[in-house]
Design a protein around this motif. Structure first.
Motif, short mmCIF file in Angstrom:
data_model
loop_
_atom_site.label_atom_id
_atom_site.label_comp_id
_atom_site.label_asym_id
_atom_site.label_seq_id
_atom_site.Cartn_x
_atom_site.Cartn_y
_atom_site.Cartn_z
N PRO B 93 0.81 -1.24 0.00
CA PRO B 93 0.00 0.00 0.00
C PRO B 93 0.84 1.28 0.00
CG PRO B 93 -0.85 -1.57 1.60
CD PRO B 93 0.47 -2.10 1.14
N MET B 94 2.11 1.20 0.41
CA MET B 94 2.93 2.42 0.42
C MET B 94 3.16 2.96 -0.98
SD MET B 94 3.54 3.33 3.48
CE MET B 94 4.86 4.51 3.45
N LEU B 95 3.10 2.08 -1.98
CA LEU B 95 3.37 2.52 -3.36
C LEU B 95 2.09 2.68 -4.16
CD1 LEU B 95 6.61 0.46 -4.08
CD2 LEU B 95 6.39 2.75 -3.15
N ASN B 96 0.96 2.72 -3.44
CA ASN B 96 -0.31 2.93 -4.12
C ASN B 96 -0.47 4.42 -4.46
OD1 ASN B 96 -2.83 2.09 -5.13
ND2 ASN B 96 -3.84 2.89 -3.28
N THR B 97 -1.13 4.68 -5.60
CA THR B 97 -1.42 6.05 -6.00
C THR B 97 -2.83 6.07 -6.60
OG1 THR B 97 -0.76 5.85 -8.32
CG2 THR B 97 1.01 6.28 -6.74
N ALA B 98 -3.27 7.27 -7.00
CA ALA B 98 -4.56 7.36 -7.67
C ALA B 98 -4.53 6.58 -8.98
CB ALA B 98 -4.92 8.82 -7.93
N ASN B 99 -3.32 6.30 -9.49
CA ASN B 99 -3.16 5.49 -10.69
C ASN B 99 -2.91 4.02 -10.37
OD1 ASN B 99 -3.14 7.70 -12.69
ND2 ASN B 99 -1.31 8.32 -11.59
N GLY B 100 -3.12 3.64 -9.13
CA GLY B 100 -2.83 2.26 -8.73
C GLY B 100 -1.39 2.13 -8.28
N PHE B 101 -0.92 0.88 -8.22
CA PHE B 101 0.42 0.58 -7.71
C PHE B 101 1.48 1.07 -8.70
CE2 PHE B 101 4.10 -2.23 -7.25
CZ PHE B 101 4.28 -2.22 -5.88
N VAL B 102 2.39 1.89 -8.24
CA VAL B 102 3.48 2.40 -9.10
C VAL B 102 4.81 1.94 -8.48
CG1 VAL B 102 4.63 4.46 -9.99
CG2 VAL B 102 2.13 4.41 -9.83
N PRO B 103 5.55 1.09 -9.20
CA PRO B 103 6.74 0.47 -8.58
C PRO B 103 8.02 1.30 -8.64
CG PRO B 103 6.39 -0.46 -10.75
CD PRO B 103 5.27 0.52 -10.52
N TRP B 104 7.98 2.47 -9.23
CA TRP B 104 9.22 3.22 -9.46
C TRP B 104 8.94 4.71 -9.39
CZ3 TRP B 104 9.87 6.96 -13.18
CH2 TRP B 104 11.18 7.46 -13.35
N ASP B 105 9.94 5.49 -9.04
CA ASP B 105 9.90 6.92 -9.30
C ASP B 105 11.30 7.51 -9.27
OD1 ASP B 105 8.90 9.67 -9.63
OD2 ASP B 105 6.99 8.78 -9.09
N ASP B 106 11.34 8.79 -9.42
CA ASP B 106 12.58 9.53 -9.63
C ASP B 106 12.68 10.53 -8.47
OD1 ASP B 106 14.72 10.82 -10.83
OD2 ASP B 106 13.52 11.86 -12.33
N LEU B 107 13.57 10.23 -7.52
CA LEU B 107 13.63 11.03 -6.28
C LEU B 107 14.78 12.03 -6.38
CD1 LEU B 107 13.39 9.52 -2.69
CD2 LEU B 107 14.72 11.54 -3.19
N HIS B 108 14.46 13.30 -6.41
CA HIS B 108 15.48 14.32 -6.65
C HIS B 108 16.02 15.04 -5.43
CE1 HIS B 108 15.49 15.21 -11.19
NE2 HIS B 108 14.97 14.03 -11.01
N HIS B 109 15.14 15.38 -4.50
CA HIS B 109 15.59 16.29 -3.45
C HIS B 109 15.27 15.76 -2.05
CE1 HIS B 109 14.58 18.96 -7.00
NE2 HIS B 109 15.90 18.86 -6.98
N ILE B 110 16.13 16.17 -1.14
CA ILE B 110 16.01 15.76 0.26
C ILE B 110 15.75 17.02 1.08
CG2 ILE B 110 17.30 14.78 2.20
CD1 ILE B 110 16.98 12.76 -0.06
N ALA B 111 14.88 16.91 2.07
CA ALA B 111 14.76 17.96 3.08
C ALA B 111 14.80 17.29 4.44
CB ALA B 111 13.47 18.75 2.90
#
Lengths: 189, 652
Positions: B93-111
């Protein structure tokens, strides 16, 4: 018999009082270090319970088939608090009587108690160290893995230490006071 | 004689074009004590944690400074078969989105979270660039504990920057997009139909829990990066923009036409007031809000339906535009909060704006125009000054707390140190090659620690042993404690780091979770001891309630499972000691392993599609008898009369 000097009466009272912390502080400690346990595993023995890394120590001991260590295994935890209570009661009687034999008697009582405790611990250590499960994964040489009674001992990859903890050190201080009283008593004679 | 002349001429020409005559560029000078400065002796710890974005691997790396050693790859937006993240039933469920399960993304910035503009290092936030989301990582357990999706946004690049007490984390959209019921529109109608939403996500000060508080409907620019004001500029937020030309094709050319784009200044305290006064409009929007529970060891995903929007063309005094040369990338505020530095990627200077002057200009209505009613301030009125000839391609600026700024120069591949007050360039050091972000411990906060600077580079080429066409991205560590920057170390990184933040290890190293107390394990599938181990059938579901402790599984012999059953292995690691995870894997499962921390329960789902006896085993070397930690599960044909049974060590 002669009565005690005021100093010795106070020393006797203090020695009696040093039994009280036994109810609030650990009496004995067993520590284990190994290359994988640089922080050490530590078990504390109290008047009626065990604390510290008991589960981890049991986890490690199961490889050699040592019996499970748990409060329920030791009847001492049921009656030790009454034994010490009785000693405090006797000590107070000795203090009220205030005769010279009072300090000798109480010193004798404490010494006998200490010896009894050490014998008891040795017997438990012997039992735990020798009644190893023959089906255990690791067969210890000679089927004996007895922890030290006092001091350090290397057991396979573990360096084991056994020694008094806070409550016992206070009590040993009490015995020191009694020995001082005995010394003063002799000198004053 | 003639021959001699020819020979002389030929010799001169050869000498002129000989490689030895090529003018020398900046050389890397490694001085003798560099090795000692980065040497962390065996058993010793690094002084700083550096939390590094993983870029296209969707994760964060935890790096120690000054050694540059990678301590952990921390899965955030991408599945991580190595520990079951995104594969275990609890983490899906952590990778669920309005588009369903998304297994990847592009993480650019840290705060990294702050209090009073100083690192408190309770949480690390990271952005998902592609399917817009913000994640919160708990820095006591180094685990992703929350992910919130950002609706009406596309290309969540201007994110996740935070206010000085971590009141808000922001998400500015890199792509403007059509929103709401008006989404099937011609791309040509960009200017009329596309919107640039800026999201303010409130952060609960106690728990860290996020909540999409409001969105500001900004013009359809491209929002690139952002920084909160701090100390004296607390209450404001600054967003860099490009493509104020509002082009929708060949942006490389069409978004580079204007001499100046904008830094958008947002008075978020004012926006907060408007929200409190009920001036926002609730709009339909679907987005997922996923939370991890450290006691049930599982995640929930809730689809949210509404968002509150503010219209700055109607609600005045929220948004002001500061003209800034040539497609500004980084916009950074100095530790005092007085100066705002815009890094125009194509600009020949670095403009430094003054917060005090900005307030005065707003007060005097010193405007040069407006955009849909939102004032555009005069460049000169807000300008503190320009850094002259800083280098080529300025991108990002960090601070050392001693009045100096350090700006990365992508095109001229160098770091330029300059004085914020006098704007004088003090030093420059080459990077290998084409530096992107910089990271100084505490660099973006009100209290930088200085000492080191890490350059995260975009091009690697020959810096390490070659590994085919795909290379590790390089980073360089510099000592910045003296007047001159000193290169100390090259180190390879994981993924493609963009931004990173560093803070003193002492902030968190003594409060790390070592294991989860089994008595607090509230997973409905948790077992509190080996005697609870069992297998239950519910229709075509088989639930295996399994324990793992050095070094056995209970049960480890299971029969009566049939082809097509849904088998759930609910594995509880009963260990209560630090650094004793157990793994679980079964032959042929079309998923990943489980890696279960002490005191945790995790579930692997498996649908056997063939008959056989399937081995399973512990994948994490847990003890001298780890190799013995194994078992069998028998799968019979559908409808078989083999009865369900399970055991451990019973038959001899």
């Amino acid at each position: 018999m002669k009565s005690l000097s005021l100093t010795n009466r106070i020393l006797l009272l203090l020695a009696v009082l040093t039994l009280i912390p036994a109810y609030f502080t650990p009496l004995w400690q067993i520590s284990l270090w190994a290359p994988q346990y640089p922080e050490g595993l530590n078990m504390k023995i109290w008047i009626d319970q065990l604390s510290g890394n008991v589960d981890q120590i049991n986890g490690v001991n199961h490889y050699i088939g040592m019996k499970h260590i748990g409060v329920e295994m030791f009847p001492e935890f049921n009656y030790l608090k009454y034994v010490i209570g009785a000693m405090i009661g006797l000590g107070l009687i000795f203090f009220l009587v205030g005769k010279r034999w009072s300090i000798y008697s109480f010193l004798g009582l404490l010494s006998a108690f200490g010896i009894a405790i050490l014998v008891d611990m040795y017997l438990w250590g012997y039992e735990y160290g020798h009644e190893l499960d023959p089906k255990a994964a690791i067969k210890v040489e000679g089927m004996s893995y007895q922890p030290p009674l006092i001091g350090y001992k290397q057991l396979l990859n573990f360096l084991a230490y056994s020694g008094p903890d806070t409550g016992s050190w206070i009590l040993i201080g009490g015995m020191g006071l009694l020995i001082l009283a005995v010394y003063l008593d002799w000198k004053g004679k | 004689m003639k021959t001699n002349k020819w020979l002389l001429a030929a010799g001169l020409i050869a000498a002129a074009i000989a490689p030895g005559c090529k003018p020398k560029g900046a050389q890397s000078a490694i001085t003798g004590d560099a090795a000692a400065k980065v040497y962390v002796a065996p058993g010793q710890h690094d002084e700083f944690y550096n939390i590094v974005s993983g870029g296209f691997n969707g994760q964060m790396s935890v790096v120690g400074l000054p050694s540059g050693r990678v301590l952990k790859i921390l899965p955030v937006f991408s599945v991580h078969p190595e520990n079951g993240w995104g594969y275990s039933e609890q983490s899906k469920p952590m990778l669920n989105t309005a588009n369903g399960f998304v297994p990847w993304d592009d993480l650019h910035h840290i705060a990294i979270s702050t209090t009073n503009a100083e690192h408190d290092a309770r949480w690390a936030f990271g952005n998902a660039n592609n399917t817009p989301r913000i994640a919160r990582v708990d820095l006591n357990s180094f685990k992703t504990v929350e992910i919130i999706e950002i609706p009406n946004s596309a290309g969540n690049h201007s994110s996740p920057f935070i206010t000085q007490n971590t009141e808000y984390v922001v998400a500015g959209t890199r792509f403007s997009v059509p929103v709401g019921d008006n989404q099937d529109v011609s791309i040509d109608s960009y200017k009329e139909n596309f919107k640039g939403y800026i999201s303010f996500i409130g952060v609960n000060q106690e728990t860290g829990e996020m909540n999409l508080s409001f969105q500001i409907e900004a013009p359809p620019f491209n929002f690139d990066l952002a920084r909160a004001g701090k100390n004296k500029s607390h209450g404001w937020f600054f967003f860099s923009t490009y493509n104020t030309e509002m082009a929708h094709t060949l942006l490389e050319v069409n978004a580079s036409q204007k001499d100046k784009d904008f830094i958008m200044a947002v008075n978020w305290k004012k926006a907060e007031e408007y929200v409190k006064a009920g001036k926002g409009t609730k709009k339909k929007a679907r987005y997922a809000h996923n939370k991890w529970n450290e006691e049930t060891h599982s995640a929930t995903s809730t689809i949210m339906e509404e968002v509150l929007t503010l219209d700055p063309t109607v609600l005045k005094d929220i948004v002001y535009f500061i003209p800034c040369p040539k497609s500004p990338h980084g916009t950074d505020t100095d530790p005092t909060g007085e100066y705002i530095i815009g890094s125009g990627k194509l600009a020949a200077i670095i403009p430094v704006f003054s917060f005090t002057k900005m307030l005065a200009a707003i007060e005097k209505k010193d405007f040069e125009g407006d955009i849909q009613g939102m004032p555009v301030l005069k460049y000169e009125s807000v300008l503190h000054g320009e850094v002259q000839k800083p280098g080529l391609g300025p991108l990002h600026t960090e601070f050392d707390g001693k009045g100096n700024a350090y700006t990365s120069m992508f095109v001229s591949s160098e770091i330029v140190k300059w004085n914020i007050e006098t704007l004088e360039v003090l030093d420059r050091a080459p990077t290998y090659y084409s530096v992107g972000h910089l990271s100084i411990p505490g660099g973006p906060t009100g209290k930088p620690h200085g000492k080191y600077l890490v350059a995260y580079n975009k091009i690697t080429k020959d810096r390490y042993l070659p590994t085919g066409p795909e290379l590790a991205h390089s980073a360089q560590l510099y000592d910045i404690s003296g007047d001159k920057m000193q290169l100390l170390l090259d180190f390879p990184t994981i993924g493609e780091p963009h931004y990173a933040e560093a803070f003193p290890a002492s902030l968190i190293k003594d409060r790390q979770v070592k294991f989860y107390p089994i008595e607090k394990n509230n997973s409905p599938y948790a077992l509190k001891g080996i005697n609870d181990a069992r297998v239950e059938r519910k229709g075509n579901q088989v639930h295996v309630y399994m324990t793992s402790i050095r070094s056995n599984f209970r049960p480890d012999n299971i029969e009566g499972v049939q082809v097509g059953d849904e088998v759930y292995f609910h594995v509880t690691n009963l260990e209560q000691d630090w650094d004793v995870p157990h793994g679980f894997a079964i032959k042929g499962a079309n998923t990943a392993e489980l890696l279960i921390m002490p005191g945790e329960t995790s579930t692997l789902k498996w649908i056997p599609d063939r008959v056989g006896v399937f081995p399973f085993y512990c994948t994490d070397f847990c003890s001298a008898l780890h190799q013995e930690m194994q078992g069998y599960l028998r799968v019979s044909p559908k409808g078989s009369n083999v009865s369900l049974k399970y055991s451990t060590g019973a038959s001899e």
